[in-house]
Design an enzyme around this catalytic site. Structure first.
Site, short mmCIF file in Angstrom:
data_model
loop_
_atom_site.label_atom_id
_atom_site.label_comp_id
_atom_site.label_asym_id
_atom_site.label_seq_id
_atom_site.Cartn_x
_atom_site.Cartn_y
_atom_site.Cartn_z
N ARG A 18 -3.60 57.15 -60.57
CA ARG A 18 -4.21 58.44 -60.93
C ARG A 18 -4.10 59.50 -59.86
O ARG A 18 -4.06 60.68 -60.16
CB ARG A 18 -5.66 58.24 -61.40
CG ARG A 18 -5.73 57.49 -62.73
CD ARG A 18 -7.12 57.47 -63.35
NE ARG A 18 -7.50 58.77 -63.86
CZ ARG A 18 -8.32 59.60 -63.26
NH1 ARG A 18 -8.89 59.27 -62.12
NH2 ARG A 18 -8.60 60.76 -63.79
N CYS A 54 6.68 51.79 -52.10
CA CYS A 54 7.67 52.56 -51.35
C CYS A 54 7.80 53.96 -51.93
O CYS A 54 8.82 54.32 -52.53
CB CYS A 54 9.00 51.83 -51.35
SG CYS A 54 8.84 50.26 -50.50
#
Ligand SMILES: *Cc1c(COP(=O)(O)O)cnc(C)c1O
Length: 441
Positions: free
Chosen positions: A334, A365
């Site tokens: 979110r 990553c």
């Protein structure tokens, strides 16, 4: 932190939820871990249900918007609490049906339901389908005809109410992929279209004006506009709606910018909706329609916390400190999606004074893999247990296996007991659907 009876700091200075010490939970179940407070979920379902029962003679139903958090256990709880649910995909529908959720209390939403999803819904006698396109009305009529039935439908209307909320989660402006707009006449067109379909039984109308809304006036304005629309349709076509579904969107506490709502505040919101509905229908001399509301976030959002273990702590001299946890955007996307702000607490040092502000980063990553920005903590150490609040809605339901991380398990806590409702994944689960074509072997 939220002011709830089951979420507190215990005598050891640890965060406790549902009578369980979160440090013990982290030890027993591992991290990251979604923890759901069953009492909070049931209290929220009850307050909506009871308000409709007490103030509207039970002439309505609460639908839990299950996209907020969908799993078998939550549909069981909703069934036990005598409320309905709404689903937005074949997968959510399958999950609900798989635990015996009564099909007549299921409402099926979506702006582009697939034909096979509609077929699955009709075959399984889903109570009501919320029509959101002409194509869908055609397909549903055909399916209902083939099954020799009349499918109950309501139509998603866009009443043009602007709720004060984040633009990305705003859905009822004129420019929306959802619904039919009253202002451009398309709402009237689809009503006429559906009324002419022999195997569709039009029951009424739906709207959903947005999410994370605290201004009760927004809901009242939606009531007024929807009732005015019902009156107009009645006058023009002689069809009077039996059902009015006002959607969800009731706001919750995420951080210091949000009001802390008590369950009674949600009662006040629904009270206002009902009062406006009674007043407006009387003014237009309409019957009082069967009232549906569809809270999602406000039922499960604050009921959930996520527990993490702090890993690396990295100071960028003069800029900021990054505290990395063992979760990230794969289990709570979110912040990455909406820059949502969360509050955190070091659950094992909950009484310690906060001495610095840090950014909580995930392990993916991606530089944008952030969980919380600029949050206050006491000097965080590797191995600390971190709790993030209000993660019950749109976290697990939006989770993925990005970077081939595990979607964390979820537990339900109540009265000092904890049980899995979603079991941990394994590496075998990660590769379950992978296959290597012969020519690569
Ligand atoms: C998302 C949604 C809801 C629930 O919204 P919350 O903000 O979680 O309460 C209700 N109805 C519809 C149609 C939705 O799309």
């Amino acid at each position: 932190m939220n002011e709830r009876d089951t979420l507190k700091i215990n005598s050891k200075g640890h965060l406790e939820i549902g009578g369980k010490d979160t440090v013990d939970l982290a030890e027993e179940f591992g991290t990251p871990l979604y923890v759901f407070d069953e009492k909070h979920i049931r209290d929220m379902m009850s307050v909506y249900r009871n308000t409709i029962n007490d103030e509207y003679d039970g002439n309505g139903l609460v639908l839990y918007a299950s996209k907020a958090f969908s799993c078998k256990a939550i549909y069981r709880i909703a069934a036990q609490e005598n409320i309905g649910v709404d689903v937005v995909s074949g997968g959510e529908l399958y999950t609900a049906l798989s635990v015996g959720f009564p099909a007549d209390k299921i409402y099926f939403h979506g702006n582009n339901k697939l034909f096979k999803e509609l077929a699955y819904a009709v075959k399984n006698k889903v109570g009501t389908i919320v029509v959101d396109s002409f194509k869908e009305a055609d397909e549903l009529n055909e399916l209902a005809k083939n099954h020799h039935l009349h499918q109950n439908v309501i139509i998603r209307i866009n009443p043009g109410v602007e709720a004060h909320t984040h633009a990305y989660i705003q859905t009822a402006r004129s420019d929306s992929k959802f619904g039919f707009s009253v202002s451009d006449g398309s709402a009237e067109k689809i009503v006429k279209y559906v009324l002419d379909k022999k195997n569709l039984a039009l029951k009424g109308f739906h709207c959903h004006i947005g999410s994370q809304i605290f201004e009760n006036e927004s809901f009242i304005l939606a009531v007024q506009k929807m009732v005015a629309f019902i009156a107009e349709i009645k006058q023009k076509y002689g069809f009077e709606a039996d059902v009015l579904n006002l959607g969800g969107g009731f706001g919750i506490w995420y951080n210091s910018e949000d009001p802390k709502q008590k369950t009674t505040d949600y009662q006040i919101t629904v009270h206002g909706i009902i009062a406006a509905l009674k007043e407006t229908t009387a003014r237009y001399k309409l019957k009082q329609p069967y009232l549906l509301i569809e809270p999602g976030r406000s039922i499960v959002g604050e009921a959930g916390i996520t527990l993490y273990t702090v890993g690396s702590v990295k100071e960028i001299a003069g800029i900021k400190k990054y505290v990395a946890i063992d979760g990230g955007m794969f289990e709570n996307p979110r912040y990455a999606l909406y820059q949502s702000k969360y509050e955190v607490l070091l659950a094992n040092r909950a009484n310690e004074k906060c001495t610095e502000r840090v950014t909580v980063a995930g392990k993916c990553c991606e530089s944008g893999d952030i969980i919380a920005v600029d949050v206050a903590v006491p000097n965080p150490q590797s191995g600390d247990i971190m709790a993030v609040f209000s993660t019950g809605a749109y976290n697990y339901s939006m989770a993925s296996n990005y970077n081939r991380n595990f979607v964390p398990p979820a537990i339900l806590v109540k009265d000092g007991k904890a049980e899995y409702i979603i079991k941990p994944q394994t590496y075998e689960d990660i590769v379950r659907n992978d296959t290597v074509p012969d020519y690569l072997k």
